[in-house]
Write a protein that holds these residues in place. Sequence first.
Motif, PDB file in Angstrom:
ATOM      1  N   ARG A   1      -1.465   9.909   4.072  1.00 52.33           N
ATOM      2  CA  ARG A   1      -1.791  10.365   2.722  1.00 52.33           C
ATOM      3  C   ARG A   1      -3.276  10.230   2.417  1.00 52.33           C
ATOM      4  NH1 ARG A   1       1.019  14.073   1.040  1.00 52.33           N
ATOM      5  NH2 ARG A   1      -0.375  13.882  -0.743  1.00 52.33           N
ATOM      6  N   GLN A   2      -3.962   9.323   3.101  1.00 53.83           N
ATOM      7  CA  GLN A   2      -5.403   9.171   2.917  1.00 53.83           C
ATOM      8  C   GLN A   2      -6.197  10.154   3.782  1.00 53.83           C
ATOM      9  OE1 GLN A   2      -7.428   7.018   0.896  1.00 53.83           O
ATOM     10  NE2 GLN A   2      -5.499   6.959  -0.222  1.00 53.83           N
TER      11      GLN A   2
ATOM     12  N   VAL B   1       0.710   5.520   4.918  1.00 48.56           N
ATOM     13  CA  VAL B   1      -0.452   5.316   4.049  1.00 48.56           C
ATOM     14  C   VAL B   1      -1.657   6.084   4.581  1.00 48.56           C
ATOM     15  CG1 VAL B   1      -2.107   3.600   3.207  1.00 48.56           C
ATOM     16  CG2 VAL B   1       0.344   3.081   3.212  1.00 48.56           C
TER      17      VAL B   1
ATOM     18  N   SER C   1      -3.434   7.672  11.812  1.00 49.98           N
ATOM     19  CA  SER C   1      -1.990   7.782  11.632  1.00 49.98           C
ATOM     20  C   SER C   1      -1.317   8.299  12.897  1.00 49.98           C
ATOM     21  CB  SER C   1      -1.678   8.714  10.458  1.00 49.98           C
ATOM     22  OG  SER C   1      -0.288   8.830  10.249  1.00 49.98           O
TER      23      SER C   1
ATOM     24  N   ALA D   1       0.827  -1.209   0.000  1.00 55.83           N
ATOM     25  CA  ALA D   1       0.000   0.000   0.000  1.00 55.83           C
ATOM     26  C   ALA D   1       0.858   1.254   0.000  1.00 55.83           C
ATOM     27  CB  ALA D   1      -0.928  -0.008   1.213  1.00 55.83           C
ATOM     28  N   PHE D   2       1.987   1.213   0.714  1.00 62.63           N
ATOM     29  CA  PHE D   2       2.870   2.377   0.739  1.00 62.63           C
ATOM     30  C   PHE D   2       3.403   2.688  -0.652  1.00 62.63           C
ATOM     31  CE2 PHE D   2       7.255   3.987   0.891  1.00 62.63           C
ATOM     32  CZ  PHE D   2       7.014   5.237   1.444  1.00 62.63           C
TER      33      PHE D   2
ATOM     34  N   THR E   1       0.890   4.127  -2.809  1.00 63.28           N
ATOM     35  CA  THR E   1       0.687   5.507  -2.372  1.00 63.28           C
ATOM     36  C   THR E   1       1.750   6.416  -2.968  1.00 63.28           C
ATOM     37  OG1 THR E   1      -0.372   4.863  -0.293  1.00 63.28           O
ATOM     38  CG2 THR E   1       0.664   7.027  -0.349  1.00 63.28           C
TER      39      THR E   1
ATOM     40  N   SER F   1       2.178   1.788   7.662  1.00 56.28           N
ATOM     41  CA  SER F   1       0.747   2.062   7.795  1.00 56.28           C
ATOM     42  C   SER F   1       0.493   3.532   8.105  1.00 56.28           C
ATOM     43  CB  SER F   1       0.142   1.189   8.897  1.00 56.28           C
ATOM     44  OG  SER F   1       0.241  -0.181   8.588  1.00 56.28           O
TER      45      SER F   1
ATOM     46  N   VAL G   1      -5.481   1.907  -2.969  1.00 56.08           N
ATOM     47  CA  VAL G   1      -4.885   2.427  -1.737  1.00 56.08           C
ATOM     48  C   VAL G   1      -5.956   2.739  -0.700  1.00 56.08           C
ATOM     49  CG1 VAL G   1      -3.484   4.271  -0.755  1.00 56.08           C
ATOM     50  CG2 VAL G   1      -2.883   3.318  -2.971  1.00 56.08           C
TER      51      VAL G   1
ATOM     52  N   GLY H   1      -4.078   9.412  -4.161  1.00 57.11           N
ATOM     53  CA  GLY H   1      -3.548   8.158  -4.666  1.00 57.11           C
ATOM     54  C   GLY H   1      -3.502   8.075  -6.168  1.00 57.11           C
TER      55      GLY H   1
ATOM     56  N   ALA I   1      -5.989   1.218   2.983  1.00 60.57           N
ATOM     57  CA  ALA I   1      -5.947   2.057   4.180  1.00 60.57           C
ATOM     58  C   ALA I   1      -7.040   1.669   5.164  1.00 60.57           C
ATOM     59  CB  ALA I   1      -6.077   3.528   3.787  1.00 60.57           C
TER      60      ALA I   1
ATOM     61  N   ALA J   1       6.153  10.160   2.340  1.00 58.03           N
ATOM     62  CA  ALA J   1       4.696  10.291   2.315  1.00 58.03           C
ATOM     63  C   ALA J   1       4.230  11.719   2.560  1.00 58.03           C
ATOM     64  CB  ALA J   1       4.072   9.364   3.352  1.00 58.03           C
TER      65      ALA J   1
END
Length: 295
Positions: free
Chosen positions: A207-208, A204, A214, A146-147, A150, A201, A174, A167, A178, A243
């Motif tokens: 960024r979401q 990711v 996070s 996922a990273f 991303t 994680s 992604v 993304g 997430a 990120a």
Amino acid sequence: MADSPRRHRVCAGSVSAVVDLEAAIGFVVAHGDAVERARLSWLRNGTRVPAELLETAEVGQSPDGGWPATWGGEVASIDATCFRLVELDDLGALGRPAARRALDWLASRQQADGGWEEDASLAESAPEWARPGDPEAAFLVSANAAFWLTVAGLDARASGPLDHRVGGAYAGVVQAAAHSLAGRLRPDGSWPSFLAAGWLSAAVLHRQEMFQESARIQVVLAERMPKMSPGDVAWLAATLRRAGVDPQDWIMVRALRRLTETQRSDGGWESDDGHQFDVHATLAAIRAARPTPPA
């Protein structure tokens, strides 16, 4: 970006960290191979990498787009592919066909629950952190895949013209990843997997724009940081920086301070995977600590 000054200082309140970038650069020049020195040049000032070195970094790719974990292996590995993407990213090569095929392959391997797992045929040969059938390993492999998807969404060279979604071209993949990762966090912000799954994680989720989730992970990482190895701190800091976490954010300042404390007299940092990977760990530290290029 211009050559880095000898020391780079990052401050947050009363906390400051000074990483000797010039010494780190000298370590890579003295001990790195041709590809690693090219990675250094790209990180320092975006120096164009010769085609033959890019081809060397891409060698061994499977027809499906991934890279096997062993030379001559027939089955591509998610873990090995993500490691190769680290190198290609440091060479400015995520927009090349090899990396694009690898990213597309990663996206195609996502499972219905939003996560990833290595091919079952790798059960006997995979390291413990990537072993198929192990939920803890699956969480780490999922966070790693996922990273990199991303990162592809952050880089127009890698994903084509970015659309409005976080993304870019891999936005749906992604986003599902997430939510899968966030859904497995414990109430205290810890995660049911290996240490590295935490910072992957956190990146990711950042960024979401899942900032609360996070941040919960980052608090746990900060608590564990004093006992982290130099190589892990370098990986953590490079991941969060890639990120888009600000270098002056509190978690980055703590990581840079820890890197300052653990930098050796020869300018390098020690890798958990043996001294043959010390240059790789040092390049991660350089990525984390290098000055932000002017806009």
